[in-house]
Design an enzyme around this catalytic site. Sequence first.
Site, PDB file in Angstrom:
ATOM      1  N   THR A 121       0.858  -1.183   0.000  1.00 13.86           N
ATOM      2  CA  THR A 121       0.000   0.000   0.000  1.00 13.86           C
ATOM      3  C   THR A 121       0.890   1.227   0.000  1.00 13.86           C
ATOM      4  O   THR A 121       1.640   1.459   0.942  1.00 13.86           O
ATOM      5  CB  THR A 121      -0.887  -0.017   1.261  1.00 13.86           C
ATOM      6  OG1 THR A 121      -1.605  -1.245   1.258  1.00 13.86           O
ATOM      7  CG2 THR A 121      -1.863   1.138   1.263  1.00 13.86           C
ATOM      8  N   PHE A 150      -5.663  -6.593  -1.357  1.00 16.13           N
ATOM      9  CA  PHE A 150      -6.796  -6.419  -0.440  1.00 16.13           C
ATOM     10  C   PHE A 150      -6.936  -7.586   0.529  1.00 16.13           C
ATOM     11  O   PHE A 150      -7.999  -7.786   1.107  1.00 16.13           O
ATOM     12  CB  PHE A 150      -8.098  -6.255  -1.246  1.00 16.13           C
ATOM     13  CG  PHE A 150      -8.096  -5.032  -2.127  1.00 16.13           C
ATOM     14  CD1 PHE A 150      -8.334  -3.776  -1.580  1.00 16.13           C
ATOM     15  CD2 PHE A 150      -7.838  -5.125  -3.494  1.00 16.13           C
ATOM     16  CE1 PHE A 150      -8.320  -2.635  -2.382  1.00 16.13           C
ATOM     17  CE2 PHE A 150      -7.820  -3.995  -4.294  1.00 16.13           C
ATOM     18  CZ  PHE A 150      -8.058  -2.743  -3.740  1.00 16.13           C
ATOM     19  N   ASN A 209      -9.795   0.795   2.418  1.00 19.88           N
ATOM     20  CA  ASN A 209      -9.522   0.576   3.842  1.00 19.88           C
ATOM     21  C   ASN A 209     -10.112   1.688   4.708  1.00 19.88           C
ATOM     22  O   ASN A 209     -10.617   1.423   5.799  1.00 19.88           O
ATOM     23  CB  ASN A 209      -8.016   0.444   4.079  1.00 19.88           C
ATOM     24  CG  ASN A 209      -7.555  -0.986   3.863  1.00 19.88           C
ATOM     25  OD1 ASN A 209      -8.368  -1.881   3.637  1.00 19.88           O
ATOM     26  ND2 ASN A 209      -6.266  -1.218   3.923  1.00 19.88           N
ATOM     27  N   GLY A 254     -17.430  -2.768  18.467  1.00 22.78           N
ATOM     28  CA  GLY A 254     -16.491  -3.437  19.362  1.00 22.78           C
ATOM     29  C   GLY A 254     -15.516  -2.464  19.977  1.00 22.78           C
ATOM     30  O   GLY A 254     -15.780  -1.259  20.090  1.00 22.78           O
ATOM     31  N   CYS A 261      -3.137  -2.595   8.904  1.00 22.71           N
ATOM     32  CA  CYS A 261      -3.586  -1.830   7.728  1.00 22.71           C
ATOM     33  C   CYS A 261      -4.482  -0.649   8.044  1.00 22.71           C
ATOM     34  O   CYS A 261      -4.170   0.478   7.660  1.00 22.71           O
ATOM     35  CB  CYS A 261      -4.306  -2.750   6.754  1.00 22.71           C
ATOM     36  SG  CYS A 261      -3.206  -3.941   6.015  1.00 22.71           S
ATOM     37  N   LYS A 264      -2.894   2.404   9.895  1.00 17.64           N
ATOM     38  CA  LYS A 264      -1.822   2.997   9.078  1.00 17.64           C
ATOM     39  C   LYS A 264      -2.397   3.679   7.827  1.00 17.64           C
ATOM     40  O   LYS A 264      -1.987   4.777   7.463  1.00 17.64           O
ATOM     41  CB  LYS A 264      -0.864   1.857   8.692  1.00 17.64           C
ATOM     42  CG  LYS A 264       0.180   2.187   7.677  1.00 17.64           C
ATOM     43  CD  LYS A 264       1.168   1.041   7.534  1.00 17.64           C
ATOM     44  CE  LYS A 264       0.687  -0.131   6.723  1.00 17.64           C
ATOM     45  NZ  LYS A 264       0.594   0.016   5.286  1.00 17.64           N
ATOM     46  N   ARG A 329      -0.241  -6.077  16.117  1.00 20.21           N
ATOM     47  CA  ARG A 329      -0.030  -4.669  15.790  1.00 20.21           C
ATOM     48  C   ARG A 329      -1.317  -3.869  16.016  1.00 20.21           C
ATOM     49  O   ARG A 329      -2.374  -4.248  15.546  1.00 20.21           O
ATOM     50  CB  ARG A 329       0.448  -4.524  14.340  1.00 20.21           C
ATOM     51  CG  ARG A 329       1.919  -4.900  14.191  1.00 20.21           C
ATOM     52  CD  ARG A 329       2.374  -4.836  12.772  1.00 20.21           C
ATOM     53  NE  ARG A 329       1.911  -5.995  12.005  1.00 20.21           N
ATOM     54  CZ  ARG A 329       2.196  -6.198  10.724  1.00 20.21           C
ATOM     55  NH1 ARG A 329       2.928  -5.323  10.072  1.00 20.21           N
ATOM     56  NH2 ARG A 329       1.749  -7.266  10.098  1.00 20.21           N
TER      57      ARG A 329
HETATM   58  C1  UDX Z   1      -7.753  -5.166   6.259  1.00 19.81           C
HETATM   59  C2  UDX Z   1      -8.632  -5.173   5.001  1.00 19.81           C
HETATM   60  O1  UDX Z   1      -9.845  -5.888   5.256  1.00 19.81           O
HETATM   61  C3  UDX Z   1      -7.875  -5.760   3.836  1.00 19.81           C
HETATM   62  O2  UDX Z   1      -8.677  -5.690   2.661  1.00 19.81           O
HETATM   63  C4  UDX Z   1      -6.582  -4.986   3.653  1.00 19.81           C
HETATM   64  O3  UDX Z   1      -5.816  -5.517   2.609  1.00 19.81           O
HETATM   65  C5  UDX Z   1      -5.761  -4.964   4.927  1.00 19.81           C
HETATM   66  O4  UDX Z   1      -6.559  -4.464   5.996  1.00 19.81           O
HETATM   67  P1  UDX Z   1      -6.983  -6.930   8.105  1.00 19.81           P
HETATM   68  O5  UDX Z   1      -6.186  -5.821   8.715  1.00 19.81           O
HETATM   69  O6  UDX Z   1      -6.336  -8.256   7.952  1.00 19.81           O
HETATM   70  O7  UDX Z   1      -7.471  -6.511   6.638  1.00 19.81           O
HETATM   71  O8  UDX Z   1      -8.264  -7.121   9.028  1.00 19.81           O
HETATM   72  P2  UDX Z   1      -9.848  -7.031   8.899  1.00 19.81           P
HETATM   73  O9  UDX Z   1     -10.427  -8.377   8.987  1.00 19.81           O
HETATM   74  O10 UDX Z   1     -10.279  -6.173   7.791  1.00 19.81           O
HETATM   75  O11 UDX Z   1     -10.181  -6.299  10.291  1.00 19.81           O
HETATM   76  C6  UDX Z   1      -9.604  -5.037  10.603  1.00 19.81           C
HETATM   77  C7  UDX Z   1     -10.024  -4.579  11.991  1.00 19.81           C
HETATM   78  O12 UDX Z   1     -11.396  -4.212  12.007  1.00 19.81           O
HETATM   79  C8  UDX Z   1      -9.866  -5.614  13.097  1.00 19.81           C
HETATM   80  O13 UDX Z   1      -9.324  -4.964  14.243  1.00 19.81           O
HETATM   81  C9  UDX Z   1     -11.268  -6.078  13.385  1.00 19.81           C
HETATM   82  O14 UDX Z   1     -11.458  -6.521  14.708  1.00 19.81           O
HETATM   83  C10 UDX Z   1     -12.044  -4.801  13.113  1.00 19.81           C
HETATM   84  N1  UDX Z   1     -13.458  -5.037  12.761  1.00 19.81           N
HETATM   85  C11 UDX Z   1     -13.765  -5.659  11.582  1.00 19.81           C
HETATM   86  C12 UDX Z   1     -14.467  -4.594  13.599  1.00 19.81           C
HETATM   87  O15 UDX Z   1     -14.206  -4.014  14.672  1.00 19.81           O
HETATM   88  N2  UDX Z   1     -15.768  -4.768  13.207  1.00 19.81           N
HETATM   89  C13 UDX Z   1     -16.116  -5.376  12.046  1.00 19.81           C
HETATM   90  O16 UDX Z   1     -17.320  -5.473  11.777  1.00 19.81           O
HETATM   91  C14 UDX Z   1     -15.082  -5.842  11.197  1.00 19.81           C
END
Ligand code: UDX
Length: 438
Positions: A121, A150, A209, A254, A261, A264, A329
């Site tokens: 990214t 993604f 994101n 939550g 990601c 940042k 992280r």
């Molecule tokens: C994210 C993007 O989804 C992905 O497309 C990108 O490439 C990288 O960043 P990731 O960081 O692996 O992926 O986690 P993700 O499953 O998206 O969750 C991110 C955060 O959001 C987590 O802390 C999760 O607990 C929180 N979350 C997610 C919520 O609090 N509520 C939700 O409904 C969904």
Amino acid sequence: MKIAVVGTGYVGLVTGTCFAETGNQVTCVDIDVRKVEMLQRGEIPIYEPGLDVLFDRNVAEGRLIFTTDLVEGIKGAEVIFLALPTPPGEDGSADLKYILKVAHDLGPILEQYAVIVDKSTVPVGTAEKVSAAIAANAKIDFDVVSNPEFLREGVAVEDFMKPDRVVVGTTSSKAKKVMEKLYAPLVRQGNPVIFMDERSAEMTKYAANSFLAMKITFMNEIANLCEKVGANVDDIRRGIGTDSRIGKRFLFAGIGYGGSCFPKDVQALAKTSRDYNYDFRILQSVMDVNDDQKKKLLPMIKEYFGGDLKGKTIAVWGLAFKPYTDDIREAPALENIEAFLEAGANVTVYDPEAMNNVKAILGDKVTFCHTPYAALDDADALAIFTEWPQFRTPEFEKMGKLLKNRVIFDGRNLYELDQIREMGYTYYSIGREKVVPA
Ligand code: UDX
């Protein structure tokens, strides 16, 4: 095709392994000698479900190899992926030093036309910078393409092999053909490969994101308001998620979003907008609300214990920023544990995957336990930070016998309120009424 992937972090390793799985000859390059040696021994340095099966098969069949030598690694490669870290600097901007260093090194060693792909990214305008860094010393023709990733940690392999869409930023028809050929096996069900210019592709990643971070944050604010007006955020989620314009996903309120990601990328997009003199007000609010959201449980815990946590033991379930990963992280659990310790509490913790990573940071400041129940033994309260499936249907009776007080502070809304009521617990969650025993 022959492919090189420079950088073997989450993105690079998944990219390399999955492209080997579709039949390409992949060489992964990394400057970290220990990591490369580990990979050459067949060990995977990250925890990512499903990656091991693909990794083992492709290593065994000779389609996936590892080296520290950039010259050897890119020899004959039609496509060279750059999957390098872009850590945030003090001002939130992504630091491009690793990417530009490799771009600079690539110039003189390219021997034939290649498509160089920014997979990390990176801020708008990076493809141009990478192109200029390569061109400074290049003897041959090349194209730089933006192809943002993604993938979600924990389901990265599935996301890669069955992407909702693939975004490719390029204005070169030659590079477009190469990218079409490379992705064809992954989009056979008709999911689109969306072509656009480089800047738009770079912007697409930040927009995606930031939008998702905003969606979660919006629900967190609705949850906070629900607590005040006496509504239940779970019902609101069901009520609005069924509207196809809104969609069911990413509506779970939550303890705040974390990970490598969202925090940042939201910061980096805010920085970009400042650089271009645009006041992106929603983004600033998203960051502010999320910072506050991560601290939500502490006042609840203090309320329960009459303001004083000295000498109390808080059991923590869940350290990773989300389930199915060992990644800590920006994990809400860490910040909260530090706050508990500062308030004079003792902390016992359990997480199925992330304990080693936390040990490296907190050492013996907290007690690491081998099972969720061991963490509860003689603890004054339970606080939950990650929705690991094994926490969803625990033995409440057994927990009640281990804990000194039947009280749960749940940052992930794991339990139905009625179920908790029956078991005689005091229960604080997010955006729902507080349950107190009758
Ligand atoms: C994210 C993007 O989804 C992905 O497309 C990108 O490439 C990288 O960043 P990731 O960081 O692996 O992926 O986690 P993700 O499953 O998206 O969750 C991110 C955060 O959001 C987590 O802390 C999760 O607990 C929180 N979350 C997610 C919520 O609090 N509520 C939700 O409904 C969904």
